[in-house]
Motif scaffolding. Structure first.
Motif, PDB file in Angstrom:
ATOM      1  N   ILE A 137       4.782 -10.268   0.801  1.00 30.60           N
ATOM      2  CA  ILE A 137       3.538  -9.509   0.881  1.00 30.60           C
ATOM      3  C   ILE A 137       2.714  -8.791  -0.253  1.00 30.60           C
ATOM      4  O   ILE A 137       1.628  -8.969  -0.079  1.00 30.60           O
ATOM      5  CB  ILE A 137       3.883  -8.362   2.160  1.00 30.60           C
ATOM      6  CG1 ILE A 137       4.535  -8.945   3.241  1.00 30.60           C
ATOM      7  CG2 ILE A 137       2.678  -7.360   2.519  1.00 30.60           C
ATOM      8  CD1 ILE A 137       3.525 -10.046   4.068  1.00 30.60           C
ATOM      9  N   LEU A 138       3.668  -8.443  -1.213  1.00 27.87           N
ATOM     10  CA  LEU A 138       2.823  -8.054  -2.301  1.00 27.87           C
ATOM     11  C   LEU A 138       2.025  -9.093  -3.079  1.00 27.87           C
ATOM     12  O   LEU A 138       1.088  -9.042  -3.596  1.00 27.87           O
ATOM     13  CB  LEU A 138       3.798  -7.419  -3.344  1.00 27.87           C
ATOM     14  CG  LEU A 138       4.557  -5.896  -2.737  1.00 27.87           C
ATOM     15  CD1 LEU A 138       5.747  -5.474  -3.798  1.00 27.87           C
ATOM     16  CD2 LEU A 138       3.462  -4.741  -2.782  1.00 27.87           C
ATOM     17  N   ASP A 139       2.720 -10.245  -3.026  1.00 28.65           N
ATOM     18  CA  ASP A 139       1.963 -11.384  -3.706  1.00 28.65           C
ATOM     19  C   ASP A 139       0.815 -11.654  -2.806  1.00 28.65           C
ATOM     20  O   ASP A 139      -0.440 -12.002  -3.362  1.00 28.65           O
ATOM     21  CB  ASP A 139       3.052 -12.707  -3.627  1.00 28.65           C
ATOM     22  CG  ASP A 139       4.011 -12.613  -4.417  1.00 28.65           C
ATOM     23  OD1 ASP A 139       4.171 -11.617  -5.597  1.00 28.65           O
ATOM     24  OD2 ASP A 139       5.401 -13.236  -4.363  1.00 28.65           O
ATOM     25  N   ARG A 142     -11.133  -2.659 -11.634  1.00 32.57           N
ATOM     26  CA  ARG A 142     -10.408  -1.951 -10.614  1.00 32.57           C
ATOM     27  C   ARG A 142      -9.458  -2.826 -10.016  1.00 32.57           C
ATOM     28  O   ARG A 142      -8.161  -2.588 -10.029  1.00 32.57           O
ATOM     29  CB  ARG A 142     -11.472  -1.548  -9.475  1.00 32.57           C
ATOM     30  CG  ARG A 142     -10.742  -0.756  -8.260  1.00 32.57           C
ATOM     31  CD  ARG A 142     -11.721  -0.321  -7.288  1.00 32.57           C
ATOM     32  NE  ARG A 142     -12.680   0.633  -7.832  1.00 32.57           N
ATOM     33  CZ  ARG A 142     -13.931   0.402  -8.026  1.00 32.57           C
ATOM     34  NH1 ARG A 142     -14.501  -0.826  -7.683  1.00 32.57           N
ATOM     35  NH2 ARG A 142     -14.925   1.258  -8.708  1.00 32.57           N
ATOM     36  N   ALA A 143      -9.894  -4.215 -10.141  1.00 37.03           N
ATOM     37  CA  ALA A 143      -8.883  -5.324  -9.538  1.00 37.03           C
ATOM     38  C   ALA A 143      -7.749  -5.452 -10.354  1.00 37.03           C
ATOM     39  O   ALA A 143      -6.661  -5.393  -9.994  1.00 37.03           O
ATOM     40  CB  ALA A 143      -9.544  -6.762  -9.216  1.00 37.03           C
ATOM     41  N   ASP A 200       2.080  -5.468  -9.438  1.00 40.55           N
ATOM     42  CA  ASP A 200       3.249  -6.225 -10.212  1.00 40.55           C
ATOM     43  C   ASP A 200       4.215  -5.435 -10.514  1.00 40.55           C
ATOM     44  O   ASP A 200       5.468  -5.879 -10.528  1.00 40.55           O
ATOM     45  CB  ASP A 200       2.396  -6.956 -11.646  1.00 40.55           C
ATOM     46  CG  ASP A 200       1.913  -8.310 -11.121  1.00 40.55           C
ATOM     47  OD1 ASP A 200       2.308  -9.037 -10.288  1.00 40.55           O
ATOM     48  OD2 ASP A 200       1.028  -8.743 -11.930  1.00 40.55           O
ATOM     49  N   HIS A 201       4.000  -4.332 -10.983  1.00 37.06           N
ATOM     50  CA  HIS A 201       5.029  -3.332 -11.429  1.00 37.06           C
ATOM     51  C   HIS A 201       5.901  -3.059 -10.304  1.00 37.06           C
ATOM     52  O   HIS A 201       7.354  -2.886 -10.431  1.00 37.06           O
ATOM     53  CB  HIS A 201       4.423  -2.058 -12.049  1.00 37.06           C
ATOM     54  CG  HIS A 201       5.289  -1.099 -12.270  1.00 37.06           C
ATOM     55  ND1 HIS A 201       6.079  -1.009 -13.455  1.00 37.06           N
ATOM     56  CD2 HIS A 201       5.782  -0.023 -11.670  1.00 37.06           C
ATOM     57  CE1 HIS A 201       7.013   0.106 -13.389  1.00 37.06           C
ATOM     58  NE2 HIS A 201       6.681   0.747 -12.300  1.00 37.06           N
ATOM     59  N   LEU A 202       5.090  -2.595  -9.267  1.00 38.15           N
ATOM     60  CA  LEU A 202       6.065  -2.414  -7.791  1.00 38.15           C
ATOM     61  C   LEU A 202       6.849  -3.713  -7.487  1.00 38.15           C
ATOM     62  O   LEU A 202       7.870  -3.463  -7.061  1.00 38.15           O
ATOM     63  CB  LEU A 202       5.145  -1.978  -6.693  1.00 38.15           C
ATOM     64  CG  LEU A 202       4.293  -0.663  -6.891  1.00 38.15           C
ATOM     65  CD1 LEU A 202       3.278  -0.482  -5.813  1.00 38.15           C
ATOM     66  CD2 LEU A 202       5.362   0.499  -6.902  1.00 38.15           C
ATOM     67  N   ARG A 203       6.333  -4.776  -7.629  1.00 42.52           N
ATOM     68  CA  ARG A 203       7.114  -6.027  -7.374  1.00 42.52           C
ATOM     69  C   ARG A 203       8.211  -6.215  -8.175  1.00 42.52           C
ATOM     70  O   ARG A 203       9.522  -6.544  -7.678  1.00 42.52           O
ATOM     71  CB  ARG A 203       6.040  -7.303  -7.245  1.00 42.52           C
ATOM     72  CG  ARG A 203       6.893  -8.611  -7.156  1.00 42.52           C
ATOM     73  CD  ARG A 203       5.929  -9.602  -6.879  1.00 42.52           C
ATOM     74  NE  ARG A 203       5.014  -9.764  -8.104  1.00 42.52           N
ATOM     75  CZ  ARG A 203       4.021 -10.754  -8.261  1.00 42.52           C
ATOM     76  NH1 ARG A 203       4.067 -11.714  -7.771  1.00 42.52           N
ATOM     77  NH2 ARG A 203       3.388 -10.570  -9.450  1.00 42.52           N
ATOM     78  N   TYR A 204       8.532  -5.879  -9.432  1.00 37.80           N
ATOM     79  CA  TYR A 204       9.499  -5.903 -10.254  1.00 37.80           C
ATOM     80  C   TYR A 204      10.331  -4.775 -10.482  1.00 37.80           C
ATOM     81  O   TYR A 204      11.291  -4.809 -11.317  1.00 37.80           O
ATOM     82  CB  TYR A 204       8.911  -6.839 -11.586  1.00 37.80           C
ATOM     83  CG  TYR A 204       8.365  -7.945 -11.490  1.00 37.80           C
ATOM     84  CD1 TYR A 204       9.055  -8.885 -10.756  1.00 37.80           C
ATOM     85  CD2 TYR A 204       6.885  -8.022 -11.648  1.00 37.80           C
ATOM     86  CE1 TYR A 204       8.566 -10.510 -10.748  1.00 37.80           C
ATOM     87  CE2 TYR A 204       6.341  -9.415 -11.441  1.00 37.80           C
ATOM     88  CZ  TYR A 204       7.122 -10.578 -11.056  1.00 37.80           C
ATOM     89  OH  TYR A 204       6.533 -11.643 -10.729  1.00 37.80           O
TER      90      TYR A 204
END
Length: 155
Positions: free
Chosen positions: A81-83, A140-141, A149-153
Motif C-alpha cells: 500500500i505504501l508503494d 512537495r511530491a 520511503d523512510h516509513l517503508r524501510y
C-alpha cells in the motif's frame, strides 16, 4: 443534516458501512437510488473521498454483475500500500492531497500528531512558494515520497 451537501452525506453513509466490516461491496445504482442521485454522483464521491491517499483501496467492476468494493487499509500491515501510495503521488502533489496522506499516516499510527504538524509545515504552500506551482507540487511530491520511503524501510 443542514449545511451538508449530498456528497458529504453519501461519504458518511459509505464510511459507516465500512466501519462495520472494513470492506464493503456496493452497487453503484443501488446507492444512487437510495439517495435519489445519478450514478455518476456515486462515482464522484468514491473517486474523490475514497482514495489511496485517504487510506482506501477501491476495486470496480462494471457491467451487469458490476460492483464497487471499498476497503479501508492499514498501511503498516501492507507495505504494498505504501508503494501504491508512492506511485499515486507521481511527479506532483497538491497541498490538499499531501494533507490527506498525512492524515492517513496519523490514523494508521505511522506518524504522531507532532510529526504530522512538522510535515504539514514542510509541504505548506507558503514554505514552498517559489513562484511556480508545478515546481512547488513537484517539491512537495519529493518530500512526501522521501517520508513514505523512510516509513517503508523503518523497522
Amino acid at each position: 443534516m443542514q449545511g451538508k451537501n449530498i456528497s458529504d452525506i453519501i461519504e458518511k453513509y459509505l464510511k459507516e458501512m465500512i466501519a462495520e466490516d472494513e470492506r464493503v461491496e456496493i452497487s453503484r445504482s443501488d446507492i444512487a437510488s437510495h439517495f435519489d442521485v445519478v450514478p455518476s454522483q456515486i462515482n464522484y464521491v468514491i473517486k474523490t473521498r475514497f482514495t489511496i491517499q485517504n487510506g482506501y483501496v477501491v476495486e470496480s467492476k462494471r457491467g451487469g454483475g458490476g460492483y464497487i468494493r471499498i476497503e479501508k487499509v492499514k498501511l503498516l500491515d501492507n507495505i504494498d500500500i505504501l508503494d501504491t501510495l508512492i506511485n499515486a503521488i507521481g511527479d506532483g502533489l497538491t497541498q490538499r492531497e499531501g494533507k490527506a496522506i498525512i492524515n492517513t499516516l496519523v490514523l494508521n499510527d505511522l506518524i504522531t500528531d507532532n510529526e504530522a504538524d512538522l510535515v504539514l509545515a514542510s509541504i505548506n504552500k507558503q514554505t514552498l512558494a517559489v513562484g511556480n506551482k508545478l515546481l512547488e507540487n513537484e517539491i512537495r511530491a519529493n518530500i512526501m515520497v522521501a517520508i513514505l520511503d523512510h516509513l517503508r524501510y523503518k523497522s
